[in-house]
Enzyme design. Structure first.
Site, mmCIF file in Angstrom:
data_model
loop_
_atom_site.group_PDB
_atom_site.id
_atom_site.type_symbol
_atom_site.label_atom_id
_atom_site.label_comp_id
_atom_site.label_asym_id
_atom_site.label_seq_id
_atom_site.Cartn_x
_atom_site.Cartn_y
_atom_site.Cartn_z
ATOM 1 N N ASP A 9 1.403 -10.283 11.386
ATOM 2 C CA ASP A 9 1.895 -9.509 12.530
ATOM 3 C C ASP A 9 0.723 -9.320 13.503
ATOM 4 O OD1 ASP A 9 0.317 -7.508 11.449
ATOM 5 O OD2 ASP A 9 1.948 -6.054 11.209
ATOM 6 N N CYS A 66 -1.165 -8.391 7.428
ATOM 7 C CA CYS A 66 -0.777 -7.320 8.349
ATOM 8 C C CYS A 66 -1.910 -6.291 8.323
ATOM 9 C CB CYS A 66 0.592 -6.736 8.005
ATOM 10 S SG CYS A 66 0.712 -5.905 6.405
ATOM 11 N N THR A 68 -2.357 -3.528 6.477
ATOM 12 C CA THR A 68 -2.752 -3.168 5.105
ATOM 13 C C THR A 68 -2.386 -4.231 4.067
ATOM 14 O OG1 THR A 68 -0.609 -2.135 4.739
ATOM 15 C CG2 THR A 68 -2.377 -0.704 5.576
ATOM 16 N N HIS A 99 -2.851 -13.901 -14.312
ATOM 17 C CA HIS A 99 -1.921 -13.094 -15.111
ATOM 18 C C HIS A 99 -0.516 -13.008 -14.511
ATOM 19 C CE1 HIS A 99 -5.115 -10.574 -17.483
ATOM 20 N NE2 HIS A 99 -5.452 -11.855 -17.377
ATOM 21 N N HIS A 134 1.177 -14.352 -20.692
ATOM 22 C CA HIS A 134 1.461 -14.008 -19.300
ATOM 23 C C HIS A 134 2.735 -14.710 -18.828
ATOM 24 C CE1 HIS A 134 -2.358 -12.038 -19.298
ATOM 25 N NE2 HIS A 134 -2.970 -13.161 -19.658
HETATM 26 C C1 RB5 Z 1 1.441 -2.226 12.050
HETATM 27 O O1 RB5 Z 1 0.944 -1.167 12.800
HETATM 28 C C2 RB5 Z 1 1.293 -1.935 10.554
HETATM 29 O O2 RB5 Z 1 2.188 -0.961 10.171
HETATM 30 C C3 RB5 Z 1 1.457 -3.201 9.762
HETATM 31 O O3 RB5 Z 1 0.539 -4.142 10.183
HETATM 32 C C4 RB5 Z 1 1.251 -3.096 8.251
HETATM 33 O O4 RB5 Z 1 0.068 -2.447 7.951
HETATM 34 C C5 RB5 Z 1 2.391 -2.635 7.463
HETATM 35 O O5 RB5 Z 1 2.349 -2.557 6.233
#
Ligand code: RB5
Length: 154
Positions: A9, A66, A68, A99, A134
């Site tokens: 994203d 993305c 996180t 695993h 596994h």
């Molecule tokens: C976008 O702001 C953020 O929410 C997205 O990149 C991500 O971290 C979602 O899990």
């Protein structure tokens, strides 16, 4: 050499571009589903495309980026046959392959720097599923998935 589907994203696209260049440099095949710009987009749209390519066997692996990695992993794991995990360190990257037979690596661009992300990706690609006990455990995940889908996910 492997074929890798990429998706990101707006929070992850710069890191995705850097990883793409590195993958190509290493001789891997890349299928890039975008995004290609900093404009705000919705991560499930990209997770869906990469997860579908992995589940259909069009590529060997998927990589999603993305902010996180969490949203990408949640979305990608809705696709039967996909095992997606967020990895923020090299140990998790290696063990996720050995695993859990993870086939979609999710990275958090707001947490993981470019050099570490590249190292994580390299170790993840170099690691292989250990099978044995596994395989039995991953088989149970697949059986659960098949049972849920046979019952309309109830
Ligand atoms: C976008 O702001 C953020 O929410 C997205 O990149 C991500 O971290 C979602 O899990």
């Amino acid at each position: 050499m492997v074929a890798v589907a990429l998706g990101a994203d707006h929070a992850g696209w710069e890191l995705k571009e850097a990883l793409k260049a590195w993958l190509i440099d290493q001789g891997h095949q890349v299928l890039d589903f975008g995004t290609h710009a900093p404009d705000s987009v919705d991560y499930p749209d990209y997770a869906a495309q990469v997860a579908e390519a992995v589940a259909a066997g069009k590529v060997d692996h998927g990589v999603l980026v993305c902010g996180t990695g969490i949203g990408m992993a949640i979305a990608a794991n809705k696709m039967p046959g996909v095992r997606a995990a967020v990895c923020g360190d090299t140990f998790t990257a290696r063990v996720s392959r050995e695993h859990n037979d993870v086939n979609v690596l999710c990275l958090g661009a707001r947490l993981t720097g470019r050099d570490l992300a590249r190292e994580i990706l390299q170790i993840w690609l170099d690691s292989t599923f250990a099978g044995d006990r596994h395989a039995r455990r991953v088989g149970k995940i697949t059986a659960l998935e098949q049972r849920l889908h046979a019952n309309g996910c109830r």
